[in-house]
Design a protein around this motif. Structure first.
Motif, PDB file in Angstrom:
ATOM      1  N   UNK A  66      43.059 -15.167 -40.008  1.00 30.57           N
ATOM      2  CA  UNK A  66      42.152 -16.074 -39.999  1.00 30.57           C
ATOM      3  C   UNK A  66      42.412 -17.173 -38.851  1.00 30.57           C
ATOM      4  N   UNK A  67      43.650 -17.727 -38.952  1.00 35.58           N
ATOM      5  CA  UNK A  67      44.078 -18.852 -38.312  1.00 35.58           C
ATOM      6  C   UNK A  67      44.395 -18.474 -36.815  1.00 35.58           C
ATOM      7  N   UNK A  68      44.963 -17.272 -36.563  1.00 35.76           N
ATOM      8  CA  UNK A  68      45.380 -16.903 -35.353  1.00 35.76           C
ATOM      9  C   UNK A  68      44.994 -15.863 -34.839  1.00 35.76           C
ATOM     10  N   UNK A  69      44.276 -14.803 -35.476  1.00 33.07           N
ATOM     11  CA  UNK A  69      43.769 -13.512 -34.714  1.00 33.07           C
ATOM     12  C   UNK A  69      42.327 -13.339 -34.917  1.00 33.07           C
ATOM     13  N   UNK A  70      41.438 -13.711 -35.849  1.00 33.59           N
ATOM     14  CA  UNK A  70      40.179 -13.580 -35.908  1.00 33.59           C
ATOM     15  C   UNK A  70      39.324 -13.963 -34.793  1.00 33.59           C
ATOM     16  N   UNK A  71      39.754 -15.021 -34.278  1.00 39.79           N
ATOM     17  CA  UNK A  71      38.839 -15.552 -33.133  1.00 39.79           C
ATOM     18  C   UNK A  71      39.180 -15.342 -31.728  1.00 39.79           C
ATOM     19  N   UNK A  72      40.258 -14.254 -31.642  1.00 36.49           N
ATOM     20  CA  UNK A  72      40.715 -14.033 -30.445  1.00 36.49           C
ATOM     21  C   UNK A  72      39.665 -13.331 -29.328  1.00 36.49           C
ATOM     22  N   UNK A  73      38.792 -12.492 -29.877  1.00 33.69           N
ATOM     23  CA  UNK A  73      37.747 -12.021 -29.286  1.00 33.69           C
ATOM     24  C   UNK A  73      36.764 -13.027 -28.694  1.00 33.69           C
ATOM     25  N   UNK A  74      36.374 -13.696 -29.816  1.00 34.26           N
ATOM     26  CA  UNK A  74      35.272 -15.116 -29.530  1.00 34.26           C
ATOM     27  C   UNK A  74      35.948 -15.853 -28.381  1.00 34.26           C
ATOM     28  N   UNK A  75      37.299 -16.217 -28.690  1.00 37.09           N
ATOM     29  CA  UNK A  75      37.850 -17.216 -27.571  1.00 37.09           C
ATOM     30  C   UNK A  75      37.709 -16.605 -26.201  1.00 37.09           C
ATOM     31  N   UNK A  76      38.006 -15.242 -26.078  1.00 34.83           N
ATOM     32  CA  UNK A  76      37.999 -14.702 -24.874  1.00 34.83           C
ATOM     33  C   UNK A  76      36.429 -14.540 -24.311  1.00 34.83           C
ATOM     34  N   UNK A  77      35.537 -14.258 -25.114  1.00 40.72           N
ATOM     35  CA  UNK A  77      34.026 -14.617 -24.467  1.00 40.72           C
ATOM     36  C   UNK A  77      33.723 -15.934 -24.366  1.00 40.72           C
ATOM     37  N   UNK A  78      34.083 -16.831 -25.113  1.00 37.33           N
ATOM     38  CA  UNK A  78      33.909 -18.422 -24.697  1.00 37.33           C
ATOM     39  C   UNK A  78      34.482 -18.736 -23.542  1.00 37.33           C
ATOM     40  N   UNK A  79      35.858 -18.296 -23.056  1.00 32.77           N
ATOM     41  CA  UNK A  79      36.429 -18.380 -21.850  1.00 32.77           C
ATOM     42  C   UNK A  79      35.525 -18.056 -20.839  1.00 32.77           C
ATOM     43  N   UNK A  80      35.038 -16.776 -21.080  1.00 30.97           N
ATOM     44  CA  UNK A  80      34.384 -15.954 -19.801  1.00 30.97           C
ATOM     45  C   UNK A  80      33.148 -16.863 -19.516  1.00 30.97           C
TER      46      UNK A  80
END
Length: 90
Positions: A66-80
């Motif tokens: 939850x702290x390190x991995x769950x948001x990685x796809x969302x972070x990638x989308x946000x960066x795009x």
């Protein structure tokens, strides 16, 4: 809410999740070290410390995800999205 305020809020939430995990991991290490010590001193013929270690470890793994991995796809989308916004702003 401005773009910078939104980024600050997201960054703060991410940092708080990571700090929360690190505190949880520290407590896990200290408590389980105590349980291992207690087990080996009181009943070294039977390793019961494995059960709380494993059970709590599963919970800790979910917390890490939850702290390190769950948001990685969302972070990638946000960066795009941010990259595309910068292109449009030019």
């Amino acid at each position: 809410m401005s773009y910078k305020d939104k980024n600050y809020k997201q960054a703060k939430e991410r940092v708080e999740k990571k700090i929360s995990f690190l505190i949880h991991a520290g407590v896990y290490v200290v408590v389980n070290a105590g349980l291992i010590t207690l087990n080996l001193m009181r009943s070294p013929e039977k390793f019961w410390f494995i059960w709380p270690l494993a059970g709590w470890g599963i919970g800790l793994a979910f917390h890490a995800y939850k702290a390190f991995g769950a948001g990685s796809a969302a972070n990638w989308k946000e960066k795009m999205i941010e990259k595309e916004q910068r292109k449009l702003d030019q």
